[in-house]
Scaffold this motif. Structure first.
Motif, mmCIF file in Angstrom:
data_model
loop_
_atom_site.group_PDB
_atom_site.id
_atom_site.type_symbol
_atom_site.label_atom_id
_atom_site.label_comp_id
_atom_site.label_asym_id
_atom_site.label_seq_id
_atom_site.Cartn_x
_atom_site.Cartn_y
_atom_site.Cartn_z
ATOM 1 N N GLN A 72 39.582 39.111 37.000
ATOM 2 C CA GLN A 72 40.768 38.456 37.559
ATOM 3 C C GLN A 72 41.959 39.415 37.663
ATOM 4 O OE1 GLN A 72 40.507 35.185 38.580
ATOM 5 N NE2 GLN A 72 38.360 35.499 38.038
ATOM 6 N N ILE B 110 43.469 40.920 35.364
ATOM 7 C CA ILE B 110 44.438 40.710 34.286
ATOM 8 C C ILE B 110 44.276 41.880 33.311
ATOM 9 C CG2 ILE B 110 45.129 39.175 32.381
ATOM 10 C CD1 ILE B 110 43.418 36.974 33.987
ATOM 11 N N ILE C 233 35.790 39.437 31.710
ATOM 12 C CA ILE C 233 36.436 38.263 32.305
ATOM 13 C C ILE C 233 37.829 38.620 32.817
ATOM 14 C CG2 ILE C 233 37.288 35.913 31.870
ATOM 15 C CD1 ILE C 233 35.144 35.765 29.594
ATOM 16 N N SER C 234 38.619 39.296 31.988
ATOM 17 C CA SER C 234 39.989 39.614 32.424
ATOM 18 C C SER C 234 39.977 40.609 33.590
ATOM 19 C CB SER C 234 40.834 40.119 31.247
ATOM 20 O OG SER C 234 40.324 41.321 30.725
ATOM 21 N N LYS D 16 36.844 41.527 28.157
ATOM 22 C CA LYS D 16 37.401 42.447 29.154
ATOM 23 C C LYS D 16 36.733 42.248 30.517
ATOM 24 C CE LYS D 16 38.859 47.224 29.810
ATOM 25 N NZ LYS D 16 38.253 47.490 31.125
#
Lengths: 249, 249
Positions: free
Chosen positions: B182, B184, B178-179, B176
């Motif tokens: 970005q 996302i 990482i997303s 989460k």
């Protein structure tokens, strides 16, 4: 629209199946592995070939990242649209004079496991608005979640998936190694695993963290380290270090 | 049988709830945190106290590992049975002149999350056959999966659970991160995560492994390493190393 799927692996199989189940006819499934192709073709009632690539309007390349470029060079039909299904490759890598695209389904595919295709997010990147429309329309027949995504974003989507899926599965493998070593049936852990995942549908994973590291329970952490060795011990240390870091411990 | 639960955390709450839902009356819930106790007591309609521990036949200690011994020393009733709920402590650590036991529910508990108690495995260790019978009978009213387990086995059960649950949840947190970085939505990954877990109900995790490491896709592995840093990078390297090792790559 004539559609050809290239590949005979898990992604090729499931994508072909999703098309067929949604009454989208496939002109051909093309690949190298005749045995696998034959099996898919027989199950889904589509023509297959290992030799002659059919003329089509859309080619969807479902082969391993390493082979995408070589395979894409085999497509010579200039007025076609060619899409790869890789999470990490740019569409520009496709080697031919056709319209290029990416058609990335975010899911983990195993041949022996049925899937609910409607829930699979599809990430699409094209050169033109017109091609975007074509692929959106197509993907929307399979899935309820179709989105545009640049190559840059797709890289991070893929990376997130590696953590949330590939690494998670590897932890299950390592967990089973431990329980097997003590002749504890791994099935005992399935309700726990199910609940771990159910939880993050309702609570942010950061808030759902439990276990000795987030409690900074030094006694248990040391005890566990004595029970482990090699890669399992390395994973144990790195994960606990990361948990402690995340919670400022 | 008079039963007292000691503690006001997640395990205490869910165990008390499981008892109450299965018509097993509780004489008291006892602990230090009055606010939490009051809340549990009000929801489940059981008496609570922070001061006077009720006389009981069975005390179930649901506090953090670090506090189990101190809390157990407060119990002075000699003809009682006292069980802790820890996965890693020996029953002998309980400090008092009573019959000692372990009563370990293998599950991850969060207060805000409902649970199906029937599926939770309970691991029981007692000094005598008679006590074993008492705790088996009790646990069987809550769960369909009640088993005996030595302290030694329980340590490994707990360790397996750390890999299969605590570390898996931390991977979700890192994914989460990482997303989120970005923008996302993490929700995109829930079908993938669900499928990852569904799979291991049908296939051994070792056979379900996918991703760049098991394909030995050096290009993607190097690309991903460039996108990561700090603990995420450490986890990435250690997990991939372990995957490669497991598959002889």
């Amino acid at each position: 629209m004539q559609i050809v799927i290239i590949g005979s692996g898990n992604v090729a199989y499931h994508l072909a199946k999703a098309f067929v189940l949604n009454n989208i006819p496939l002109a051909q499934i093309f690949g190298r592995n005749e045995k696998d192709l034959e099996k898919i073709a027989a199950e889904l009632h589509i023509p297959y070939s290992t030799e002659k690539l059919e003329d089509a309007d859309l080619y969807i390349i479902c082969v391993s990242d390493n082979s995408v470029q070589n395979v894409s060079a085999m497509i010579t039909k200039k007025d076609s649209l060619v899409a790869h299904t890789s999470g990490s490759l740019p569409k520009e890598l496709l080697a031919g004079e056709y319209r290029k695209a990416s058609f990335y389904p975010l899911q983990t595919f195993s041949k022996s496991k049925d899937l609910t295709y409607k829930k699979i997010p599809f990430f699409i990147e094209t050169e033109t608005e017109k091609d975007k429309e074509i692929l959106f329309k197509l993907a929307s027949k399979i899935s309820d979640h179709v989105m545009e995504s640049s190559h840059d974003k797709r890289k991070y989507i893929h990376l997130t998936a590696v953590f949330a899926c590939n690494f998670v599965n590897h932890l299950f493998s390592k967990a089973k190694e431990i329980s097997d070593s003590q002749e504890i049936p791994f099935d005992y852990f399935l309700p726990l695993i199910d609940e771990t995942v159910q939880k993050i549908h309702e609570i942010e994973p950061r808030l759902a963290q439990t276990g000795p590291a987030v409690r900074n329970d030094v006694r248990v952490l040391e005890l566990h380290e004595q029970l482990l060795k090699d890669e399992s011990l390395e994973i144990y240390k790195v994960m606990n270090h990361s948990i402690k870091k995340m919670y400022g411990l």
